[in-house]
Design a protein around this motif. Structure first.
Motif, PDB file in Angstrom:
ATOM      1  N   THR A 167     -37.815  -7.705  92.821  1.00  0.00           N
ATOM      2  CA  THR A 167     -38.692  -6.643  93.315  1.00  0.00           C
ATOM      3  C   THR A 167     -39.327  -5.832  92.187  1.00  0.00           C
ATOM      4  N   VAL A 205     -43.035  -9.994  90.622  1.00  0.00           N
ATOM      5  CA  VAL A 205     -44.010  -9.168  91.352  1.00  0.00           C
ATOM      6  C   VAL A 205     -45.459  -9.386  90.920  1.00  0.00           C
ATOM      7  N   ARG A 222     -43.496  -6.450 101.592  1.00  0.00           N
ATOM      8  CA  ARG A 222     -43.565  -7.910 101.660  1.00  0.00           C
ATOM      9  C   ARG A 222     -43.165  -8.417 103.047  1.00  0.00           C
ATOM     10  N   ASN A 232     -42.139   2.164  91.171  1.00  0.00           N
ATOM     11  CA  ASN A 232     -42.340   0.782  91.607  1.00  0.00           C
ATOM     12  C   ASN A 232     -43.518   0.740  92.580  1.00  0.00           C
ATOM     13  N   LEU A 291     -44.652  -1.555  94.566  1.00  0.00           N
ATOM     14  CA  LEU A 291     -44.643  -2.563  95.635  1.00  0.00           C
ATOM     15  C   LEU A 291     -45.171  -2.022  96.969  1.00  0.00           C
ATOM     16  N   THR A 308     -49.351  -2.094  98.714  1.00  0.00           N
ATOM     17  CA  THR A 308     -49.612  -2.718 100.006  1.00  0.00           C
ATOM     18  C   THR A 308     -49.982  -1.682 101.067  1.00  0.00           C
TER      19      THR A 308
END
Ligand SMILES: Cc1cc2nc3c(=O)[nH]c(=O)nc-3n(C[C@H](O)[C@H](O)[C@H](O)COP(=O)(O)OP(=O)(O)OC[C@H]3O[C@@H](n4cnc5c(N)ncnc54)[C@H](O)[C@@H]3O)c2cc1C
Ligand SMILES: Cc1cc2nc3c(=O)[nH]c(=O)nc-3n(C[C@H](O)[C@H](O)[C@H](O)COP(=O)(O)OP(=O)(O)OC[C@H]3O[C@@H](n4cnc5c(N)ncnc54)[C@H](O)[C@@H]3O)c2cc1C
Ligand code: SF4
Ligand code: SF4
Ligand code: FES
Lengths: 287, 481
Positions: A218, A237, B223, B406, B408, B412
């Motif tokens: 991650t 990633v 994800r 982070n 991530l 998104t």
């Protein structure tokens, strides 16, 4: 959770179909999962090679190379994996490139399938090339054939297709003047490097699915870092696909070997010899 | 109780028994043993029950300190634990890991003259929480009637756990999504066993599950589901983002990708979460360095160094740009590290890491630093001394110079506003720029503390409750439901 619903083997490559409905719904071509066989296992990354959203299953092809993959190989239908996390990584960029060449070796023979399928659906001419030592070591050919305009083979002993490896087929194609608009390669690091060399002189845009050592998947730990175009990238990633002409291969080879000593300790029979070949030889000896 | 202030003042601070350094640097058992009930009562008697409760204002969540300490003095340990829990749901954790010397104890009147003589608030907090848990006296809250609203919590670190605990008690249906196969965030993957036994975190998580919180492990949001899908597909009414700051920073110097250079996150995750200190029973391998250099001066650096010693390093050195006084680590950790024979090479920083032809670390080139003008934080800025280099012998380098946000989730979910460093922007109550999306903990503040992450969780839980109740009243009004 994560029950194994189907399992089979072709020369050391284990097809494992696992129940993982969330992942089966969300996954796209080029993504992977991180799995743990048991609570004490290492977290290892494995490409999602196919999926069935309706059935809630994903297909993994696991090449037995060390202790974690050996233990996965020994699990049976009905057993459950302790953890399956994903989908991870950036999906492959799919668009109408024109002519796309996909090269796969070892687990990549299975792994390129969803990319081939998506490229085909996007209107590309798809040429798939797969390599193995000997003709009986291929798997998943029928499925790959259905989504490829052409399926080409390379075998080390010449028992099927070109005698040699994927890059030899690429060189042949280039000599014959075949136009290639985009190349994707998936397999061991050596193969990725050689294939990237093959497409370099013609400046063919080349994506390689890197397999650096991973831990969380991650972006939290940096174990998977690779140098691409002089910059540090996290393969889990930012990748796993990168421009094959920009990857620092020497660094990747050495980082991948970091745990060789410990890994050998737990998996005595580990050697630098390709395990698939080793098993193949054993099979031959047995007759 | 009948003691005069003078009598109280005469009692010396009770030291906690702990494993001797030569023993503990070879094992992963917790270092301090904890107070006995007698020691706890004796320590509690030191508190002057001040009118001006400066200690309370030093605590980010305002634990009613004099009140719980008075209960300990009366041997009402369980009651004391309950009083703490009105403000802090993880006292067994905070008692162990809060930087007390800069928070509650730093403001204790008894430490004004000599800061080693502050009331041992953290030790007492730990004692009552352990007492309650170990004697199975934890009160089972009643599972309240469901109010019909569903909240998703992303991340099971201290902030996520706090939000989940607060909301489940208010009647919400709460689901936590955690990326790892185990819950607790930094409490399980970062902070080592010898400082915070994992069974404590496990029992806290079990307690939440008993209250009805659902935890989906192996679930990386962004994800597996995007935030939009949590609302639309899965029908959540609010989402809390508590994903921490875990993105390691590497130095921009040659040699950073050599084998033997680890981010502290990787090193600690291998050892703690994956238990590679029990290799090969647990199969995640670990490279054991002989001469280990740890870059940084925070808790993460201390944890990395103390882990390296325990894994068998011959020599472990903290290499830090600033001076001893400027180290951000908890005082107790620096003290323990010194006792465990960890060396300190202060006012120095590497400029290059050397490697051999196989790509393994063989040493570092470092530069000397000196302290210059104070920076924005008021600390004197470390400045390199020109042409002052030295060679440092090592075969492993652990990089713990901080983390970043982070990306991530924010990548998104582009409609959540972030600042220029990538951290999520919220109001004081954890509201993000997107309606019904809340956030708190390290992903908002940058690397901070367990208690501040919990405080943020508590405030966000209040905001979620307020906003959803308002919404539900409005809809009821509008539709006459
Ligand atoms: C994105 C990605 C996708 C992959 N897809 C597949 C796949 O579909 N099928 C497949 O069989 N393999 C795949 N791999 C490789 C697979 O993860 C390794 O073969 C596996 O981890 C080996 O574990 P082991 O314990 O059996 O072997 P070990 O004896 O531990 O290691 C053998 C070799 O595998 C590599 N390796 C070891 N640990 C890791 C780790 N944690 N992460 C990555 N590599 C490691 C090392 O280079 C090592 O030399 C993929 C790797 C990545 C990064
Ligand atoms: C080694 C170390 C030692 C420390 N020591 C101390 C100390 O002594 N005292 C102290 O007060 N503080 C200490 N800290 C800091 C403290 O641990 C953090 O400030 C605190 O844990 C932050 O809590 P959080 O809930 O914001 O996030 P975290 O604890 O970071 O938890 C975030 C969780 O979210 C999960 N996650 C991330 N992304 C996703 C996603 N996309 N989907 C689902 N889940 C996701 C992560 O896996 C993780 O479990 C230390 C930190 C470290 C690293
Ligand atoms: S929560 Fe932390 S700061 Fe607050 S009283 Fe407890 S130990 Fe002190
Ligand atoms: S400041 Fe210190 S002595 Fe005063 S009430 Fe708080 S803990 Fe007790
Ligand atoms: S595997 Fe940890 S950052 Fe990529």
């Amino acid at each position: 959770m994560f029950e194994i619903v189907e399992k089979s083997e072709v020369f050391n490559v284990h097809k494992i179909v696992v129940k993982a409905p969330g992942i089966a719904r969300a996954v796209r071509a080029g993504q992977f999962v991180i799995i743990m066989g048991a609570e004490y296992s290492e977290r290892i990354p494995v490409t999602v090679s196919d999926w069935d959203a309706a059935a809630g299953t994903i297909v993994l092809y696991v090449l037995e190379v060390g202790i974690s993959t050996l233990e996965l190989a020994r699990m049976k239908v009905g057993d459950s994996l302790f953890a399956v996390t994903g989908p991870l990584g950036v999906p492959s960029e799919i668009k109408n490139y024109g002519t796309v060449v996909l090269g796969g070796g070892c687990y990549g023979i299975g792994g390129i399938y969803p990319i081939a399928k998506a490229c085909k659906e996007a209107g590309n001419k798809v040429i798939s090339i797969i390599e193995a030592r000997y003709k009986d070591m291929f798997y998943n050919e029928k499925a790959l054939m259905e989504v490829s305009d052409k399926l080409l083979y390379a075998t080390s002993d010449g028992s099927k297709g070109t005698k040699g490896k994927v890059e030899d087929v690429v060189y042949e194609m280039l000599e014959q003047g075949q136009k290639i608009d985009q190349a994707f390669f998936m397999g061991c690091t050596q193969m990725l490097e050689r294939c990237s060399e093959a497409t370099r002189s013609n400046s063919i845009p080349t994506k390689v699915a890197l397999n650096s050592i991973m831990l969380d998947g991650t972006g939290m730990c940096g174990a998977c870092r690779v140098s691409v175009g002089g910059q540090i990238k996290f393969a889990c990633v930012d990748g796993p696909e990168f421009d094959g002409h920009e990857v620092d291969w020497n660094e990747l080879h050495s980082r991948k070997a970091a745990y060789a000593e410990q890994e050998t300790g737990v998996y005595q029979s580990y050697s630098h010899e390709c395990m698939a070949e080793k098993k193949f030889k054993q099979e031959l000896e047995r007759g | 109780m009948g003691l005069t202030a003078k009598e109280r003042m005469a009692i010396e601070r009770n030291r906690m028994g702990e494993q001797p350094p030569d023993l503990r640097n070879r094992n992963f058992e917790e270092v301090p043993y904890g107070y006995t009930p007698e020691e706890a009562v004796n320590e509690a008697k030191r508190c002057l029950n001040c009118k001006k409760r400066t200690c309370v204002s030093g605590c980010p969540v305002e634990v009613p300190i004099p009140e719980f300490i008075a209960l300990i003095a009366e041997e009402k340990f369980v009651e004391a634990a309950r009083v703490i829990k009105t403000k802090n749901v993880l006292p067994a954790v905070c008692g162990r890991v809060c930087p007390q010397e800069t928070q509650c104890e730093g403001q204790c009147i008894r430490g004004k003259k000599d800061n080693t003589q502050a009331v041992a608030i953290g030790n007492l907090e730990r004692f009552v929480a352990d007492y309650e848990r170990e004697n199975n006296l934890i009160e089972l809250s009643e599972v309240p009637k469901k109010n019909g609203f569903k909240v998703a919590v992303i991340g099971s670190g201290p902030s996520g756990l706090t939000v989940a605990g607060d909301l489940i008690k208010l009647g919400y249906e709460v689901t936590i999504y955690e990326a790892f196969h185990r819950g607790g965030g930094v409490l399980v993957y970062g902070i080592p066993e010898f400082r915070l036994p994992k069974r404590i975190v496990e029992s806290e998580i079990k307690a939440l599950e008993n209250l009805g919180v659902t935890i989906h492990y192996n679930s990386v949001i962004g994800r597996l589901y995007k935030i939009d899908e949590l609302f639309k597909g899965l029908g959540f009414d609010a989402v809390y983002i508590g994903v921490g700051a875990g993105l390691p920073i590497f130095l921009d110097i040659p040699g950073m990708n050599l084998n033997g250079v680890f981010s502290a996150n990787e090193y600690l995750t291998r050892s703690n979460l994956m238990k590679s200190y029990l290799f090969p029973k647990y199969q995640t391998p670990m490279i054991i360095g002989k001469k280990v250099a740890v870059l940084g001066g925070g808790n993460v650096a201390m944890d990395s160094a103390r882990t390296a010693i325990r894994l068998g390093a011959e020599k472990t050195t903290i290499v830090y740009r600033r001076s001893m006084e400027q180290m951000p680590a908890r005082a107790a950790e620096v003290h323990h590290a010194k006792e465990e024979k960890i060396e300190f090479r202060l006012l120095s920083n590497p400029v290059e890491i050397y490697g051999n032809k196989d790509g393994w670390v063989t040493g570092m080139k470092c530069q000397n630093y000196q302290l210059g003008e104070p920076d924005e934080s008021g600390r004197q800025r470390p400045v390199p001394v020109e042409d002052s280099f030295f060679e440092f012998d090592c075969d492993q380098v652990l990089v713990s110079i901080g983390g970043q946000a982070n990306p991530l989730i924010t990548k998104t979910t582009p409609d959540i506003k972030i600042n220029k460093w990538g951290y999520i922007v919220t109001d004081d109550w954890g509201r993000t720029s997107r309606q019904f999306v809340y956030s708190g903990g390290d992903i908002v503040t940058g690397a901070a503390t367990v208690i501040s992450a919990m405080g943020a969780g508590r405030r966000a839980a209040k905001a979620i409750h307020e906003d959803l109740m308002k919404e539900s009243n409005e809809t009821t009004g509008d539709n006459g439901k």
